[in-house]
Design a protein around this motif. Structure first.
Motif, short mmCIF file in Angstrom:
data_model
loop_
_atom_site.label_atom_id
_atom_site.label_comp_id
_atom_site.label_asym_id
_atom_site.label_seq_id
_atom_site.Cartn_x
_atom_site.Cartn_y
_atom_site.Cartn_z
N TYR A 8 0.83 -1.20 0.00
CA TYR A 8 0.00 0.00 0.00
C TYR A 8 0.87 1.25 0.00
N ILE A 9 1.92 1.20 0.81
CA ILE A 9 2.81 2.36 0.87
C ILE A 9 3.47 2.60 -0.47
N GLN A 10 3.90 1.51 -1.09
CA GLN A 10 4.59 1.64 -2.37
C GLN A 10 3.66 2.25 -3.42
N ILE A 53 10.17 0.87 1.66
CA ILE A 53 9.72 0.11 0.50
C ILE A 53 10.71 -0.99 0.15
N ALA A 54 11.99 -0.67 0.38
CA ALA A 54 13.02 -1.65 0.07
C ALA A 54 12.79 -2.96 0.81
N SER A 55 12.17 -2.84 1.97
CA SER A 55 11.97 -4.04 2.77
C SER A 55 11.01 -5.02 2.10
N VAL A 56 10.19 -4.52 1.19
CA VAL A 56 9.29 -5.42 0.47
C VAL A 56 10.10 -6.31 -0.46
N LYS A 57 11.06 -5.67 -1.11
CA LYS A 57 11.80 -6.40 -2.14
C LYS A 57 12.95 -7.21 -1.58
N ASN A 58 13.58 -6.66 -0.55
CA ASN A 58 14.82 -7.28 -0.11
C ASN A 58 14.63 -8.19 1.11
N SER A 59 15.71 -8.86 1.44
CA SER A 59 15.69 -9.74 2.59
C SER A 59 15.69 -8.90 3.87
N THR A 60 15.41 -9.56 4.99
CA THR A 60 15.35 -8.87 6.28
C THR A 60 16.70 -8.26 6.63
N GLU A 61 17.77 -9.04 6.36
CA GLU A 61 19.10 -8.53 6.73
C GLU A 61 19.42 -7.24 6.00
N THR A 85 11.19 10.29 16.54
CA THR A 85 10.17 9.31 16.96
C THR A 85 8.78 9.82 16.64
N LYS A 86 8.61 11.12 16.80
CA LYS A 86 7.31 11.72 16.48
C LYS A 86 7.00 11.53 15.00
N ALA A 87 8.03 11.76 14.17
CA ALA A 87 7.86 11.62 12.73
C ALA A 87 7.45 10.20 12.37
N LEU A 88 8.09 9.22 12.99
CA LEU A 88 7.76 7.82 12.72
C LEU A 88 6.31 7.55 13.13
N ASN A 89 5.94 8.11 14.27
CA ASN A 89 4.59 7.97 14.78
C ASN A 89 3.55 8.49 13.80
N ILE A 90 3.83 9.73 13.33
CA ILE A 90 2.90 10.38 12.41
C ILE A 90 2.82 9.58 11.11
N PHE A 91 3.96 9.08 10.67
CA PHE A 91 3.99 8.30 9.44
C PHE A 91 3.04 7.09 9.56
N GLY A 92 3.17 6.39 10.65
CA GLY A 92 2.31 5.23 10.89
C GLY A 92 0.85 5.61 10.92
N LYS A 93 0.58 6.71 11.58
CA LYS A 93 -0.81 7.16 11.71
C LYS A 93 -1.42 7.48 10.35
N ILE A 94 -0.61 8.19 9.54
CA ILE A 94 -1.11 8.58 8.21
C ILE A 94 -1.42 7.35 7.37
N VAL A 95 -0.49 6.40 7.36
CA VAL A 95 -0.70 5.19 6.56
C VAL A 95 -1.96 4.46 7.04
N PHE A 96 -2.07 4.34 8.37
CA PHE A 96 -3.22 3.62 8.92
C PHE A 96 -4.53 4.30 8.55
N GLN A 97 -4.55 5.63 8.70
CA GLN A 97 -5.77 6.36 8.41
C GLN A 97 -6.14 6.27 6.93
N LYS A 98 -5.13 6.36 6.08
CA LYS A 98 -5.40 6.28 4.64
C LYS A 98 -5.91 4.90 4.26
N MET A 99 -5.31 3.87 4.87
CA MET A 99 -5.76 2.51 4.57
C MET A 99 -7.20 2.35 5.03
#
Lengths: 277, 133, 121
Positions: A8-10, A53-61, A85-99
């Protein structure tokens, strides 16, 4: 798997990015918004989305290593941790709300999605915090070493006369270090008189005075005479007001007078050279 | 080397044995010369107290680890007469033996942590710790 | 177990003592007695005790040393202690033992100089 979220993010990369930046600038720390140029701010934020997004394509390592590279970069940029940390928080919130808005989150899978979000966001936040704290730890230990090194130099000024200038605040830890340096230096230089210059010590309270008296006592035990110089008016006042007994120790108001007295003790003096005709 | 070693204090020579043990452990842990002297002296004071007041007892030296820190712990235990007024013995200059009265408060100053537990008629336990800086 | 006695050397009107190994209680007390006897026999008026090789002093040994200094003074001999190691000085101070009024010097050489000064020679 969290591929639903990542896909979804991609797909909505640009839209999410713009909303995120908007929100960050609104809620953002003034310090950051003012100091950081728009360009750096945008490019760094964009890079972050790329890392995710890279995490979708690549391995965990590979994702982990890219994430720690990125964290390192953010730390180097000197952004406050609270902001990141706030930025990460907001990022998560935005994605969740959009989804949610796009109907990808409904009553049935709500709990699962929330857990999924947690599992996805937490490692990133942890990595950031880890990176910050390890950088801080490194800095603190470096500073500690630096402080120890500049702690207490012992300077032989004449044969048998040594000066130790003290600069800055003295705590118990530092006082012990100073005492060790002082005594080892006294023995090494075979000093007869040691001058401790406290001109650069901002506050002399009971504790500091106590440490200085101990140091002077110990110097006497190893077989030298200790003098304390650089006693400013306010320090003299504190010492008397606190009822600290410095009577056993010779004190002078300046280093100059101290050196003169030390020369006298060692039966020497400075004389003017007769001018050659 | 085990983490804990003990010396029984029965005569004057055991005081020497206890402090030699302590010095070796301190050296082994990487303490500097000044801390070695502090630890050795503290052990000597505690061992002598046992010898003088309790007649016999035991001094144990233990390597301890807490988080990232390493340290040395002295455990001095006896089942002697105990101490009735703990506050008094922790005062500088207090002595019942004609010594300098520097013993216990001195040990407290030499070490980083100091815990004393004593009951009259039962005995005394002292735990003193020095952390590696 | 018996430890050897600490040797006491005579040099002109002074006595020289160098303590070379860890002092146990008996040796310390024996030394006190030996030194006082030697002062009596030689009528020395100065003593230098060198502690360079001693790496720790507890309150008992400090008391024996302090006592022997006072006793020597009573018998008319001044005592200078030399070579107290930094670590020993720090532990003594932290123990609360100042050894006030004790004459000290960095090493044997300076100690002898100081003694001559004190004796007014």
């Amino acid at each position: 798997m969290n591929s639903v979220i990542l896909n979804y993010i991609q797909e909505n990369k640009d839209q999410i990015f713009n909303e995120w930046i908007e929100s960050l600038k609104e809620n953002g720390d003034e310090r950051v918004v003012k100091v950081v140029s728009d360009q750096v701010f945008n490019s760094t934020s964009y890079e972050f989305i790329d890392v995710i997004i890279a995490s979708v394509k690549n391995s965990t390592e590979e994702f982990t290593s890219r994430l720690s590279d990125f964290s390192e970069k953010v730390v180097r940029l000197g952004w406050p941790l609270s902001f990141v940390t706030k930025a990460l928080n907001i990022f998560g919130k935005i994605v969740f709300q959009k989804m949610q808005g796009d109907g990808l989150v409904n009553n049935e899978n709500q709990m699962d999605t929330v857990f999924e979000f947690d599992r996805w966001m937490n490692p990133m936040v942890n990595e950031m915090v880890n990176m910050y704290s390890s950088t801080w730890e490194r800095t603190v230990s470096m500073q500690k070493i630096a402080l120890q090194e500049l702690s207490a130099p012992l300077i032989p000024v004449f044969d048998n006369i040594t000066v130790m200038p003290l600069v800055g605040t003295i705590d118990t830890e530092r006082a012990k270090q100073i005492m060790e340096n002082l005594l080892q230096g006294t023995v090494k230089h075979r000093s007869e008189v040691v001058l401790i210059d406290i001109t650069g010590v901002p506050v002399v309270d009971t504790m500091v005075a106590h440490h200085i008296i101990q140091a002077a006592d110990a110097v006497r035990l190893v077989g030298a005479k200790c003098m304390i110089v650089g006693i400013r008016p306010e320090i003299a006042q504190t010492i008397v007001n606190l009822g600290i007994d410095l009577n056993q120790i010779t004190t002078k108001n300046t280093l100059k007078k101290g050196v003169e007295a030390a020369l006298e003790i060692t039966k020497r003096k400075i004389v003017k050279v007769e001018e050659a005709e | 080397m085990e983490n804990q070693s003990c010396v029984k204090i029965i005569n004057e020579w055991d005081i020497v044995a206890a402090r030699q043990l302590g010095r070796n452990v301190a050296k082994d842990l990487g303490f500097g010369t000044v801390d070695q002297a502090r630890i050795t002296t503290a052990i000597s004071e505690l061992a002598r107290n046992i010898y003088l007041y309790a007649g016999q007892g035991q001094v144990c030296i233990e390597k301890i680890y807490d988080g990232g820190k390493a340290g040395l712990q002295i455990l001095a235990a006896d089942s002697g007469p105990g101490i009735s007024d703990l506050r008094q013995v922790m005062e500088d200059g207090y002595s019942t033996s004609g010594g300098l009265g520097a013993g216990l408060p001195g040990v407290k100053r030499l070490m980083d942590e100091f815990v004393i537990d004593s009951e009259p008629g039962k005995g005394t336990d002292i735990k003193a710790t020095k952390w590696l800086r | 177990m018996r430890s050897p006695r600490i040797p006491i050397l005579k040099l002109h009107n002074c006595l020289l003592v160098s303590i070379q190994w860890e002092l146990d209680d008996k040796t310390a007390l024996q030394f006190q007695e030996d030194l006082l006897n030697k002062i009596h026999v030689t009528s020395a008026n100065g003593v230098v005790i060198d502690l360079t090789s001693i790496d720790f002093i507890d309150s008992f040994i400090a008391k024996v040393l302090g006592d022997v200094i006072d006793m020597s003074k009573l018998m008319g001999a001044k005592v200078v202690i030399t070579g107290i190691q930094p670590a020993v000085a720090i532990t003594l101070i932290e123990l609360g033992i100042g050894l006030n009024d004790v004459l000290t010097a960095i090493d044997l050489e300076k100690g002898l100089e100081k003694l001559q000064q004190e004796l007014g020679e």
